[in-house]
Design an enzyme around this catalytic site. Structure first.
Site, PDB file in Angstrom:
ATOM      1  CD  GLU A   8      -2.695   1.282   2.491  1.00  0.00           C
ATOM      2  OE1 GLU A   8      -2.646   0.386   3.349  1.00  0.00           O
ATOM      3  OE2 GLU A   8      -3.432   2.280   2.568  1.00  0.00           O
ATOM      4  NE  ARG A  40       3.918  -7.727  10.566  1.00  0.00           N
ATOM      5  CZ  ARG A  40       3.355  -6.982   9.610  1.00  0.00           C
ATOM      6  NH1 ARG A  40       2.359  -7.446   8.900  1.00  0.00           N
ATOM      7  NH2 ARG A  40       3.772  -5.756   9.389  1.00  0.00           N
ATOM      8  CE  LYS A  71       3.255   0.094   4.660  1.00  0.00           C
ATOM      9  NZ  LYS A  71       2.558  -0.073   3.400  1.00  0.00           N
TER      10      LYS A  71
END
Ligand code: ATP
Ligand code: MG
Length: 553
Positions: free
Chosen positions: A35, A261, A271
């Site tokens: 994104e 992850r 982020k």
């Protein structure tokens, strides 16, 4: 057939091997779907190496797709930085860059199809009501009063949503699945919402935007993705991923596979949190060398190969874990130890005057750029006045101190043996000058001078050195898992950056190119900053692992 030489193995590659062997797929097609709401970080590198790495090893394809359904938080600058980072890491995408927003018309069509099939409805519950109706992990939800509106009416309402006839938040389009499902994501999830905002790709064309779960699976299918690899938190969402694709008219059914992850100690990997650091001025930007972003690591002096090697070493599993920072640092240290030329720099200088060396003499000594590899030589000017590191001199010391001591000898790296004769101090008792003598017969690495001089220290010529800013870095956070703190900003390390304004460097370093890495002998690895106009070096990593020490402290 896969190129089996030197390639990693993991459970995802095993699944792919099986799919190719059984003929389920003739080739692989993966994608990396960021994104564009921030810069990429080292966690994304794990996903990039996985997706693009599979494409490379299986001679398949990998798309770069911007998952851009959240126009408020996204920005074209991020779109650009992400492309640059992927390329810098050494990968390239198949064909044109993809954007989920390219599919907005098609997505709208699939939403209409669901409505027509009685599988989606426009819901007017307020967010509070919707939360109440959703139920909990232990209690089933309740059906919305709008759930049984007819398809005809829903089509008209959805059309009105699209035409901007409802206010933001007034209604949403929901999939009609199961309000009693044990998977919360299946309790009639929202698939479209109203947002009167400009989109970086589609401008003002749309005031309704599809939700991630609806968009992602359809984008994958439209691109012919075979294996849709994502992180473990999307495990439940897989039910919705499959439900959407099973209920619309689309051929392709990609397989979603989840892996754990990357979490890295002493930093944060979201982020949103990284953006907070930037916005609040706690770092100098997304590419601050203390940031775990690709751009930050690059500026710090990491090489693409070192990051790829790190991703290889951590591997791909379903186990959630925290990787030690020492592991990342070992990768760049190994790379630079092998590939970085050596140079000398003095960060905290004290002056030495060699009294038996002519004041106007300049000797050009030569020094190898690498101790073992053939990397050529450079010239080192030697003069009567030189700088050494303040901590490399003591008036008195025991035998363990293998550096310069008053009345004793030490070897200057790539040069002569000197002996400290006397010192000069200022009123406060700080040493201002160390007066020495040198022995002209001791030049070279292994002179046959028979001298037992154990210590070797680095130095630069006082008259010929150049000055540069050197930035020393420490961990950005004081705790191994800052994300677990109530306010992660309170765990920032106030001493994560120390700027040395006037470090003294050997003159050859004036020619360093941006991002070029060096070993400053006895100090560590440094890389020329890629942003500063003046000569600036960033400390990349020390010569040894310093993390074990921290943990015990
Ligand atoms: P963040 O929380 O940092 O914003 P994200 O998952 O929202 O991360 P995306 O831009 O949606 O970020 O991620 C693009 C791809 O990178 C996704 O497939 C995602 O699973 C993967 N990814 C993101 N963070 C990590 C991580 N820490 N480790 C491995 N893969 C990751
Ligand atoms: Mg995200």
């Amino acid at each position: 057939m896969a190129d089996t030489e030197n390639r990693p193995t993991n459970f995802i590659r095993n699944i792919i091997d099986g799919d190719l062997a059984s003929g389920k797929h003739a080739s692989t097609h993966t994608r990396f779907p960021p994104e564009p709401n921030g810069f990429l970080h080292i966690g994304h590198a794990k996903s990039i190496c996985l997706n693009f790495g599979i494409a490379q090893d299986y001679k398949g394809l990998c798309n770069l797709r911007f998952d851009d359904t959240n126009p408020e938080k996204e920005d074209i600058d991020y779109v650009n930085s992400i492309q640059e980072d992927v390329k810098w890491l050494g990968f390239d995408w198949d064909g044109e860059i993809c954007y989920s927003s390219n599919y907005f018309d098609k997505l709208y069509g699939y939403a209409v199809e669901l409505i027509e099939k009685g599988l989606a409805y426009v819901c007017f519950l307020s967010p509070e009501q919707a939360r109440e109706y959703r139920g909990t992990l232990t209690e089933p939800g309740k059906n919305s009063p709008h759930r049984d509106t007819s398809p005809e009416e829903n089509l008209a309402l959805f059309e009105k949503m699209k035409n901007g006839e409802f206010k933001e938040g007034e209604c949403v389009l929901r999939a009609k699945i199961d309000m009693a499902s044990s998977f919360m994501v299946l309790r009639d999830p929202i698939i479209y919402r109203i947002r009167f905002v400009h989109h970086h790709q589609t401008g003002d064309k749309w005031c309704i935007y599809p939700m991630y779960d609806f968009t992602h699976c359809i984008s994958d299918a439209l691109e012919g993705i075979t294996h849709s690899l994502c992180t473990l938190e999307f495990q439940d969402n897989r039910r919705l991923y499959d439900w959407v694709l099973e209920n619309i008219s689309i051929e392709c059914q990609p397989q979603q596979i989840e892996f754990s992850r990357l979490n890295l100690e002493y930093t944060v990997m979201s982020k949103r949190k990284l953006n907070d650091l930037v916005v609040n001025g706690q770092v100098e930007g997304w590419d601050d060398p203390r940031m775990p972003t690709i751009a930050g690591l690059r500026r710090r002096g990491y090489t693409p190969a070192s990051i790829r090697e790190f991703c290889k070493r951590i591997g791909i599993t379903k186990q959630d874990n925290m990787v030690e920072m020492g592991m990342l640092e070992a990768c760049i240290r190994d790379d630079l130890n092998e590939n970085a030329p050596r140079a000398m720099a003095v960060l905290d200088p004290v002056k030495i005057v060699i009294e038996n060396y002519d004041a106007d003499k300049v000797e050009m000594l030569s020094a190898p750029n690498h101790p073992t590899l053939e990397m050529g030589e450079r010239e080192l000017p030697f003069t009567r006045e030189i700088f050494i590191e303040r901590e490399d001199f003591r008036v008195e010391a025991n035998k363990k101190f293998k550096r310069l001591v008053l009345g004793k000898e030490v070897r200057l790296r790539n040069a002569y043996v000197i002996k400290a004769e006397r010192i000069e101090e200022d009123d406060a008792g700080n040493i201002t000058t160390i007066y020495c003598t040198y022995d002209a017969d001791t030049l070279g690495k292994n002179p046959a001078d028979g001298r037992k001089v154990k210590g070797v220290i680095h130095w630069v010529s006082a008259s010929h050195c150049i000055e540069a800013e050197v930035r020393q870095y420490d961990r950005l956070f004081n705790v191994p898992n800052p994300a677990a703190a109530e306010d992660f900003a309170t765990t920032l390390n106030p001493e994560s950056l120390v700027v040395i304004a006037n470090a003294k460097l050997e003159p050859s370093l004036a020619k360093a190119s941006p991002e070029q890495g060096f070993q400053f002998e006895r100090l560590g690895y440094y890389s020329r900053d890629n942003k500063s106009q003046s000569l600036t070096f960033n400390q990349t990593v020390g010569l040894r692992d310093s993390w074990a020490k921290i943990e015990k402290a």
